[in-house]
Design a protein around this motif. Structure first.
Motif, PDB file in Angstrom:
ATOM      1  N   SER A   1      -2.941   6.111   2.370  1.00 57.76           N
ATOM      2  CA  SER A   1      -3.550   4.832   1.998  1.00 57.76           C
ATOM      3  C   SER A   1      -4.717   4.565   2.942  1.00 57.76           C
TER       4      SER A   1
ATOM      5  N   HIS B   1       0.813  -1.225   0.000  1.00 60.83           N
ATOM      6  CA  HIS B   1       0.000   0.000   0.000  1.00 60.83           C
ATOM      7  C   HIS B   1       0.840   1.265   0.000  1.00 60.83           C
TER       8      HIS B   1
ATOM      9  N   TYR C   1       2.516   6.689   2.938  1.00 60.37           N
ATOM     10  CA  TYR C   1       1.401   5.744   2.922  1.00 60.37           C
ATOM     11  C   TYR C   1       0.633   5.726   4.228  1.00 60.37           C
TER      12      TYR C   1
END
Length: 393
Positions: free
Chosen positions: A337, A324, A333
């Motif tokens: 994410s 991710h 991230y």
């Protein structure tokens, strides 16, 4: 492949990426987006509290050879004319004083046009005594009696830190007071060494903040969560592990820019001070690749850690988020994410990794898990991330 070929490839890559891929200096976080917060939550600007060791003024004059002159040279770079720095009032150098206050941040929702910007108001100063009493009162006044402290990393401006703190608080649905601890990162891509020193200098101030907010006073003990990113992980671990250690709730260490061996040494002191420490790593993190090169090829924790190395750390989880880390630098991230944000939210609510979906965990004494790639999704790293990983090994 030979070293000379790698050098040539690096030069070619630098030429191709200089115009479009190098992080901008003085990025103020205008493009920060809320991924999980609903429109009703975003309708009202989020109040973010802050404690910072940044200088908050440009000295008008200073006698040559004095500490004031040295500070004046570092605090403001007039040639840059960075309007956000001037408007918000905090510069690029460490000060001897810790400053506190609040600012309102209007976070832009995911899917908004590129012209829409996350904005922050001019900060309002607040009392910032040695015991952070005004900030502590604000924390105790919340229904949960809790706070989320965000410690940013390298190449981060004060404005960016405020906006990221607000976004995290909204996306994580954190019920407590969102607090930014901002050390004097210069906000410039080529000032890595400056930022290392600035972070080191601010460790004592962060330690004072943590101990003041987390202490039990006449039965009033706030619950304090800490989220530290990149270079901020070193700072947070040092502050947590100091003498007179704070008693924290949950600690999240995202993309840690720290030598794994150094991490283990600091974490041995820090881990007993929290209910749980959760570490997020990503194999193709570009910042970790370049930091590794800057540290003579020695690995960084943010690239990953063999779980067996952490077998002596109590209450510590290691989460592999490689699938991710698909932002351009595979480094943000933790905030960009949705699945990683969801996992952090569950961790801060007390759910152990082995009970969090969709984590896939190893059957071992050390808690080591992966966030898998959803079926049908493309979780491949960018070609740039692959290139930097190959280049720096």
């Amino acid at each position: 492949m030979g070293k000379s070929i790698k050098i040539a490839a690096a030069l070619m890559g630098a030429l191709l990426l200089a115009a479009c891929s190098t992080p901008n200096d003085f990025d103020n976080g205008a493009m920060i987006r809320a991924l999980n917060a609903n429109p009703a939550e975003l309708a009202t600007p989020k109040t973010v509290y802050f404690a910072t060791t940044r200088c908050n003024h440009r000295p008008a004059s200073a006698e040559p050879g004095t500490p004031r002159e040295l500070l004046a040279k570092r605090c403001w770079d007039v040639a840059l004319a960075d309007q956000d720095m001037i408007r918000l009032g905090f510069g690029m150098a460490e000060d001897a004083t810790v400053y506190c206050g609040t600012a309102s941040v209007a976070v832009t929702p995911d899917g908004a046009s590129e012209k829409a910007e996350t904005t922050v108001t001019t900060p309002v100063s607040a009392e910032c005594d040695a015991d952070f009493r005004q900030l502590r009162r604000a924390v105790l006044a919340t229904p949960c009696g809790c706070a989320m402290i965000f410690v940013h990393g390298f190449n981060t401006t004060f404005a960016f830190g405020l906006k990221r703190t607000a976004q995290l608080a909204l996306d994580l649905s954190h019920e407590g007071v969102p607090i930014l601890f901002s050390f004097a990162a210069a906000g410039r891509f080529d000032d890595y060494i400056n930022d290392v020193e600035a972070a080191e200098l601010s460790a004592r101030a962060l330690h004072r903040l943590l101990t003041a907010l987390a202490r039990d006073e006449a039965g009033n003990k706030p619950a304090i969560d800490v989220i530290a990113h990149s270079m901020g992980v070193r700072l947070a671990l040092r502050a947590i592990g100091e003498s007179e250690p704070p008693d924290l709730r949950y600690v999240v260490l995202a993309a840690p820019d720290i030598d794994p061996a150094y991490f283990l040494r600091l974490a041995e002191k820090a881990a007993p001070r929290a209910r749980r420490i959760t570490v997020y790593t990503a194999k193709y993190d570009v910042a970790m690749s370049t930091s590794k090169a800057a540290h003579g090829g020695r690995p960084r924790l943010g690239e990953g850690l063999n779980p067996s190395a952490a077998q002596n750390l109590p209450r510590t989880e290691i989460i592999d988020a490689t699938a991710h880390a698909t932002d351009p630098y595979a480094h943000s991230y933790f905030a960009e994410s949705k699945l990683v944000i969801d996992d952090i939210r569950a961790a801060l609510r007390g759910t152990p990794a082995r009970q969090r979906k969709p984590l896939v965990c190893e059957a071992a004494a050390v808690v080591a898990c992966k966030i898998p790639c959803p079926e049908g999704a493309d979780c491949s790293p960018t070609w740039y991330a692959r290139f930097m990983r190959w280049l720096f090994g």
